[in-house]
Design a protein around this motif. Sequence first.
Motif, PDB file in Angstrom:
ATOM      1  N   PHE A  16       9.668   7.526   4.571  1.00  0.00           N
ATOM      2  CA  PHE A  16       9.814   6.075   4.447  1.00  0.00           C
ATOM      3  C   PHE A  16       8.536   5.484   3.913  1.00  0.00           C
ATOM      4  O   PHE A  16       7.444   5.784   4.392  1.00  0.00           O
ATOM      5  CB  PHE A  16      10.139   5.452   5.813  1.00  0.00           C
ATOM      6  N   ASN A  17       8.673   4.679   2.908  1.00  0.00           N
ATOM      7  CA  ASN A  17       7.553   3.923   2.380  1.00  0.00           C
ATOM      8  C   ASN A  17       7.882   2.450   2.566  1.00  0.00           C
ATOM      9  O   ASN A  17       8.870   1.967   2.021  1.00  0.00           O
ATOM     10  CB  ASN A  17       7.349   4.220   0.887  1.00  0.00           C
ATOM     11  N   PRO A  18       7.099   1.732   3.364  1.00  0.00           N
ATOM     12  CA  PRO A  18       7.421   0.328   3.622  1.00  0.00           C
ATOM     13  C   PRO A  18       7.440  -0.480   2.322  1.00  0.00           C
ATOM     14  O   PRO A  18       6.587  -0.288   1.466  1.00  0.00           O
ATOM     15  CB  PRO A  18       6.317  -0.148   4.561  1.00  0.00           C
ATOM     16  N   PRO A  19       8.441  -1.361   2.196  1.00  0.00           N
ATOM     17  CA  PRO A  19       8.510  -2.162   0.977  1.00  0.00           C
ATOM     18  C   PRO A  19       7.423  -3.230   0.955  1.00  0.00           C
ATOM     19  O   PRO A  19       6.932  -3.651   1.997  1.00  0.00           O
ATOM     20  CB  PRO A  19       9.893  -2.811   1.063  1.00  0.00           C
ATOM     21  N   THR A  20       7.051  -3.621  -0.212  1.00  0.00           N
ATOM     22  CA  THR A  20       6.128  -4.737  -0.363  1.00  0.00           C
ATOM     23  C   THR A  20       6.843  -5.809  -1.167  1.00  0.00           C
ATOM     24  O   THR A  20       7.531  -5.510  -2.144  1.00  0.00           O
ATOM     25  CB  THR A  20       4.832  -4.306  -1.081  1.00  0.00           C
TER      26      THR A  20
END
Length: 124
Positions: A16-20
């Motif tokens: 998971f890569n947190p959205p920006t």
Amino acid sequence: MECPYREYRKGDVKTFNPPTFPSGVQKGFGYHEAPRGILSHWIVIDNGKIKNYQAVVPSTWNAGPRNSQDALGPYEAALLGNPVKDPEKPLEVLRTIHSFDPCLACAIHVLDKDRNEIVKVKAV
């Protein structure tokens, strides 16, 4: 050919890569022709937080009332002239509406010509 999983092979196992999100208000929509009709999603994001989200599903369009030009909605049009053998058990109405394969709770109100309720049937 290069392995598409090279980052994984290097030990990067993040899933998971947190959205920006850009600052301010962002708006978006998407739509798709689904089996029952048009499906649309509408969203407003304000500084990274969902401010408003709305899904307009095909059953909403199909079950919709008359439009601004007084044109009948699909359900209403399909029911006009549809004979009902027993108003206390309006099976013909249910069969007609079920033919649209609606994705909503089902309640039928049978009215007489003066709009007085004869019977109310609710499927739970």
